[in-house]
Design a protein around this motif. Structure first.
Motif, PDB file in Angstrom:
ATOM      1  N   GLU A  25     -65.309   9.353  62.475  1.00 16.23           N
ATOM      2  CA  GLU A  25     -65.868  10.150  63.568  1.00 16.23           C
ATOM      3  C   GLU A  25     -66.517   9.269  64.632  1.00 16.23           C
ATOM      4  O   GLU A  25     -66.353   9.497  65.817  1.00 16.23           O
ATOM      5  N   TRP A  26     -67.272   8.265  64.198  1.00 17.36           N
ATOM      6  CA  TRP A  26     -68.015   7.410  65.118  1.00 17.36           C
ATOM      7  C   TRP A  26     -67.456   6.002  65.148  1.00 17.36           C
ATOM      8  O   TRP A  26     -67.189   5.406  64.097  1.00 17.36           O
ATOM      9  N   THR A  28     -68.522   2.267  66.160  1.00 12.78           N
ATOM     10  CA  THR A  28     -69.717   1.466  66.421  1.00 12.78           C
ATOM     11  C   THR A  28     -69.277   0.065  66.827  1.00 12.78           C
ATOM     12  O   THR A  28     -68.611  -0.626  66.055  1.00 12.78           O
ATOM     13  N   ARG A  42     -72.570   3.170  70.136  1.00 13.44           N
ATOM     14  CA  ARG A  42     -71.877   4.168  69.311  1.00 13.44           C
ATOM     15  C   ARG A  42     -71.134   5.142  70.215  1.00 13.44           C
ATOM     16  O   ARG A  42     -71.681   5.630  71.190  1.00 13.44           O
ATOM     17  N   ARG A  44     -68.461   8.569  69.977  1.00 13.55           N
ATOM     18  CA  ARG A  44     -67.746   9.561  69.159  1.00 13.55           C
ATOM     19  C   ARG A  44     -66.266   9.481  69.492  1.00 13.55           C
ATOM     20  O   ARG A  44     -65.880   9.512  70.662  1.00 13.55           O
ATOM     21  N   ASP A  47     -64.869  11.848  71.949  1.00 12.82           N
ATOM     22  CA  ASP A  47     -65.195  11.661  73.364  1.00 12.82           C
ATOM     23  C   ASP A  47     -64.285  10.649  74.057  1.00 12.82           C
ATOM     24  O   ASP A  47     -64.315  10.529  75.278  1.00 12.82           O
ATOM     25  N   ARG A 115     -58.794  11.559  67.539  1.00 16.05           N
ATOM     26  CA  ARG A 115     -58.890  12.206  68.855  1.00 16.05           C
ATOM     27  C   ARG A 115     -57.982  13.423  68.932  1.00 16.05           C
ATOM     28  O   ARG A 115     -58.262  14.362  69.662  1.00 16.05           O
TER      29      ARG A 115
END
Length: 116
Positions: A25-26, A28, A42, A44, A47, A115
């Protein structure tokens, strides 16, 4: 250096003066410049509007870059030392060495999948 203990397909790419990890999900991005504090960015995966991967060669570093809404991707710096990469100050990209190409490709594919 800590190792990732995420479950659910977490992955890490060691870059030049930094690393990228993705937990599904993230994203980093961790960057460390000589004489400066480590910085983390970070993002997402949901996004991200685009990804760019320029594989490294034996002579030049490549890079991984994430494009976000409302921000144009950092342009590649020309010149012998930059080798056509975004500047190190760009928080959404990371330079990679030749040995990290495969890991970077897998991470980018996972981000693209998240995505979708």
């Amino acid at each position: 250096m800590t190792t990732s203990t995420h479950t659910g397909g977490g992955m890490d790419v060691k870059g030049v003066m930094g690393s990228i990890s993705f937990d599904g999900e993230w994203i980093t991005i961790t960057k460390k410049e000589v004489g400066q504090q480590e910085r983390q960015f970070r993002i997402r995966a949901a996004d991200v509007t685009g990804t760019r991967l320029k594989p490294a060669t034996r002579l030049f570093h490549g890079y991984v870059q994430f494009v976000l809404p409302g921000s144009a991707p950092a342009t590649e710096e020309k010149g012998l030392m930059a080798g056509g990469r975004p500047p190190h100050s760009d928080p959404h990209s990371l330079s990679i060495r030749h040995g990290a190409n495969e890991a970077a490709q897998k991470l980018m594919a996972a981000v693209e999948q998240a995505r979708a």
